[in-house]
Design a protein around this motif. Structure first.
Motif, PDB file in Angstrom:
ATOM      1  N   THR A   6      19.854 -93.987 -51.364  1.00 37.53           N
ATOM      2  CA  THR A   6      21.099 -93.695 -50.685  1.00 37.53           C
ATOM      3  C   THR A   6      22.370 -94.092 -51.510  1.00 37.53           C
ATOM      4  O   THR A   6      23.415 -93.449 -51.280  1.00 37.53           O
ATOM      5  N   PHE A   7      22.283 -94.955 -52.490  1.00 36.72           N
ATOM      6  CA  PHE A   7      23.445 -95.275 -53.138  1.00 36.72           C
ATOM      7  C   PHE A   7      23.387 -94.512 -54.479  1.00 36.72           C
ATOM      8  O   PHE A   7      24.640 -93.794 -54.916  1.00 36.72           O
ATOM      9  N   VAL A   8      22.211 -94.070 -54.845  1.00 33.02           N
ATOM     10  CA  VAL A   8      22.284 -93.394 -56.340  1.00 33.02           C
ATOM     11  C   VAL A   8      22.629 -91.870 -55.922  1.00 33.02           C
ATOM     12  O   VAL A   8      23.234 -91.256 -56.745  1.00 33.02           O
ATOM     13  N   HIS A   9      22.526 -91.457 -54.535  1.00 35.19           N
ATOM     14  CA  HIS A   9      22.925 -89.992 -54.386  1.00 35.19           C
ATOM     15  C   HIS A   9      24.091 -90.017 -53.345  1.00 35.19           C
ATOM     16  O   HIS A   9      24.274 -88.955 -52.519  1.00 35.19           O
ATOM     17  N   ALA A  10      24.777 -91.039 -53.209  1.00 31.06           N
ATOM     18  CA  ALA A  10      25.969 -90.992 -52.272  1.00 31.06           C
ATOM     19  C   ALA A  10      26.974 -90.077 -52.365  1.00 31.06           C
ATOM     20  O   ALA A  10      27.182 -89.548 -51.366  1.00 31.06           O
ATOM     21  N   SER A  11      27.311 -89.495 -53.637  1.00 27.10           N
ATOM     22  CA  SER A  11      28.473 -88.870 -53.792  1.00 27.10           C
ATOM     23  C   SER A  11      27.942 -87.504 -53.329  1.00 27.10           C
ATOM     24  O   SER A  11      28.628 -86.882 -52.689  1.00 27.10           O
ATOM     25  N   ARG A  12      26.661 -87.033 -53.736  1.00 28.38           N
ATOM     26  CA  ARG A  12      25.866 -85.876 -53.498  1.00 28.38           C
ATOM     27  C   ARG A  12      25.870 -85.671 -51.986  1.00 28.38           C
ATOM     28  O   ARG A  12      26.358 -84.600 -51.551  1.00 28.38           O
ATOM     29  N   ASP A  13      25.372 -86.759 -51.523  1.00 28.50           N
ATOM     30  CA  ASP A  13      25.316 -86.729 -50.009  1.00 28.50           C
ATOM     31  C   ASP A  13      26.395 -86.484 -49.064  1.00 28.50           C
ATOM     32  O   ASP A  13      26.687 -85.896 -48.113  1.00 28.50           O
ATOM     33  N   PHE A  14      27.717 -87.269 -49.753  1.00 28.03           N
ATOM     34  CA  PHE A  14      28.917 -87.139 -48.893  1.00 28.03           C
ATOM     35  C   PHE A  14      29.540 -85.683 -49.126  1.00 28.03           C
ATOM     36  O   PHE A  14      29.965 -85.266 -48.249  1.00 28.03           O
ATOM     37  N   GLU A  15      29.218 -85.446 -50.303  1.00 25.39           N
ATOM     38  CA  GLU A  15      29.730 -83.942 -50.430  1.00 25.39           C
ATOM     39  C   GLU A  15      29.215 -82.756 -49.517  1.00 25.39           C
ATOM     40  O   GLU A  15      29.814 -82.044 -48.923  1.00 25.39           O
ATOM     41  N   ARG A  16      27.674 -83.195 -49.302  1.00 24.98           N
ATOM     42  CA  ARG A  16      27.171 -82.168 -48.325  1.00 24.98           C
ATOM     43  C   ARG A  16      27.565 -82.117 -47.058  1.00 24.98           C
ATOM     44  O   ARG A  16      27.815 -81.464 -46.189  1.00 24.98           O
ATOM     45  N   PHE A  17      27.985 -83.703 -46.525  1.00 21.50           N
ATOM     46  CA  PHE A  17      28.206 -83.869 -45.349  1.00 21.50           C
ATOM     47  C   PHE A  17      29.821 -83.101 -45.195  1.00 21.50           C
ATOM     48  O   PHE A  17      30.067 -82.618 -44.199  1.00 21.50           O
ATOM     49  N   LEU A  18      30.581 -83.480 -45.990  1.00 20.54           N
ATOM     50  CA  LEU A  18      31.798 -82.666 -46.028  1.00 20.54           C
ATOM     51  C   LEU A  18      31.997 -81.156 -46.011  1.00 20.54           C
ATOM     52  O   LEU A  18      32.415 -80.330 -45.036  1.00 20.54           O
ATOM     53  N   LEU A  19      31.077 -80.579 -46.559  1.00 25.14           N
ATOM     54  CA  LEU A  19      30.729 -79.204 -46.614  1.00 25.14           C
ATOM     55  C   LEU A  19      30.278 -78.848 -45.034  1.00 25.14           C
ATOM     56  O   LEU A  19      30.607 -77.638 -44.532  1.00 25.14           O
ATOM     57  N   ASP A  20      29.165 -79.582 -44.838  1.00 22.02           N
ATOM     58  CA  ASP A  20      28.942 -79.225 -43.416  1.00 22.02           C
ATOM     59  C   ASP A  20      29.934 -79.459 -42.358  1.00 22.02           C
ATOM     60  O   ASP A  20      30.011 -78.626 -41.350  1.00 22.02           O
ATOM     61  N   ALA A  21      30.646 -80.302 -42.310  1.00 24.39           N
ATOM     62  CA  ALA A  21      31.597 -80.671 -41.396  1.00 24.39           C
ATOM     63  C   ALA A  21      32.689 -79.523 -41.580  1.00 24.39           C
ATOM     64  O   ALA A  21      33.424 -78.888 -40.412  1.00 24.39           O
ATOM     65  N   ARG A  22      33.120 -79.154 -43.008  1.00 24.94           N
ATOM     66  CA  ARG A  22      34.033 -78.066 -43.040  1.00 24.94           C
ATOM     67  C   ARG A  22      33.640 -76.815 -42.139  1.00 24.94           C
ATOM     68  O   ARG A  22      34.166 -76.277 -41.563  1.00 24.94           O
ATOM     69  N   ASP A  23      32.181 -76.373 -42.167  1.00 21.85           N
ATOM     70  CA  ASP A  23      31.783 -75.383 -41.798  1.00 21.85           C
ATOM     71  C   ASP A  23      31.766 -75.447 -39.953  1.00 21.85           C
ATOM     72  O   ASP A  23      32.271 -74.589 -39.491  1.00 21.85           O
ATOM     73  N   GLU A  24      31.364 -76.753 -39.449  1.00 23.72           N
ATOM     74  CA  GLU A  24      31.504 -76.854 -38.128  1.00 23.72           C
ATOM     75  C   GLU A  24      32.764 -76.823 -37.533  1.00 23.72           C
ATOM     76  O   GLU A  24      33.089 -76.273 -36.463  1.00 23.72           O
ATOM     77  N   LEU A  25      33.564 -77.378 -38.423  1.00 21.24           N
ATOM     78  CA  LEU A  25      35.145 -77.278 -37.961  1.00 21.24           C
ATOM     79  C   LEU A  25      36.021 -75.901 -38.091  1.00 21.24           C
ATOM     80  O   LEU A  25      36.769 -75.888 -37.689  1.00 21.24           O
ATOM     81  N   GLY A  26      35.348 -75.075 -38.917  1.00 17.99           N
ATOM     82  CA  GLY A  26      35.898 -73.804 -39.319  1.00 17.99           C
ATOM     83  C   GLY A  26      37.223 -73.942 -40.285  1.00 17.99           C
ATOM     84  O   GLY A  26      37.945 -73.350 -40.072  1.00 17.99           O
ATOM     85  N   LEU A  27      37.022 -75.054 -41.135  1.00 23.06           N
ATOM     86  CA  LEU A  27      38.158 -75.109 -41.971  1.00 23.06           C
ATOM     87  C   LEU A  27      37.954 -74.567 -43.378  1.00 23.06           C
ATOM     88  O   LEU A  27      36.945 -73.950 -43.591  1.00 23.06           O
ATOM     89  N   GLY A  28      38.832 -74.500 -44.139  1.00 22.50           N
ATOM     90  CA  GLY A  28      38.740 -73.846 -45.396  1.00 22.50           C
ATOM     91  C   GLY A  28      38.151 -74.762 -46.657  1.00 22.50           C
ATOM     92  O   GLY A  28      37.575 -74.160 -47.650  1.00 22.50           O
ATOM     93  N   THR A  29      38.449 -76.026 -46.562  1.00 20.78           N
ATOM     94  CA  THR A  29      38.173 -77.065 -47.678  1.00 20.78           C
ATOM     95  C   THR A  29      37.506 -78.141 -47.239  1.00 20.78           C
ATOM     96  O   THR A  29      37.712 -78.675 -46.223  1.00 20.78           O
ATOM     97  N   THR A  30      37.129 -78.850 -48.279  1.00 21.88           N
ATOM     98  CA  THR A  30      36.439 -80.178 -47.897  1.00 21.88           C
ATOM     99  C   THR A  30      37.608 -81.283 -47.863  1.00 21.88           C
ATOM    100  O   THR A  30      37.337 -82.348 -47.112  1.00 21.88           O
TER     101      THR A  30
END
Length: 139
Positions: A6-30
């Motif tokens: 969870t720590f080794v991949h923290a940045s990657r996982d956070f970026e994936r979450f922000l992309l997912d949230a961006r799409d759910e929220l209908g926004l343009g950027t992370t």
């Protein structure tokens, strides 16, 4: 002892979450989704004691947990929970010049968040929090 994945991949996982949230929220950027997610997290956090907040943060992926705790003025009194309709204006008003949170923002973030947490640990944490916490994150 090895470093937990969870720590080794923290940045990657956070970026994936922000992309997912961006799409759910209908926004343009992370960057926009970060601001919107922060508004929702801060709105939720305002209803918890520091001990409850740490328990909740521990149920989140590492960088989301850090985001939740960052900048928290723990001397502020806790606010009562209310339904989403009552909490939405508060979330939208958080740093209003930087937050593009839609009216559905709390539900949108809840949907994205639940796809990025360990479901059982998240539910255990919510059950230890005040009434209203589970409703806040309901999808």
């Amino acid at each position: 002892m090895t470093v937990p994945s969870t720590f080794v991949h923290a940045s990657r996982d956070f970026e994936r979450f922000l992309l997912d949230a961006r799409d759910e929220l209908g926004l343009g950027t992370t960057h926009q989704s970060y601001a919107a997610v922060l508004a929702v997290l801060v709105t939720f956090r305002a209803r918890l004691t520091p001990a409850e907040g740490v328990a909740f943060a521990n149920a989140l992926p590492p960088l989301l947990g850090a985001m939740f705790l960052q900048g928290w003025d723990t001397a502020q009194p806790t606010k009562p929970f209310a339904d989403r309709a009552a909490l939405t204006p508060e979330a939208i008003g958080h740093r209003h010049d930087h937050t593009l949170l839609p009216e559905t923002g709390i539900a949108d973030v809840a949907r994205a968040l639940r796809r990025h947490v360990e479901a059982q640990a998240f539910e255990r944490a919510l059950h230890k929090l005040p009434p209203g916490a589970r409703a806040f994150w309901a999808v």
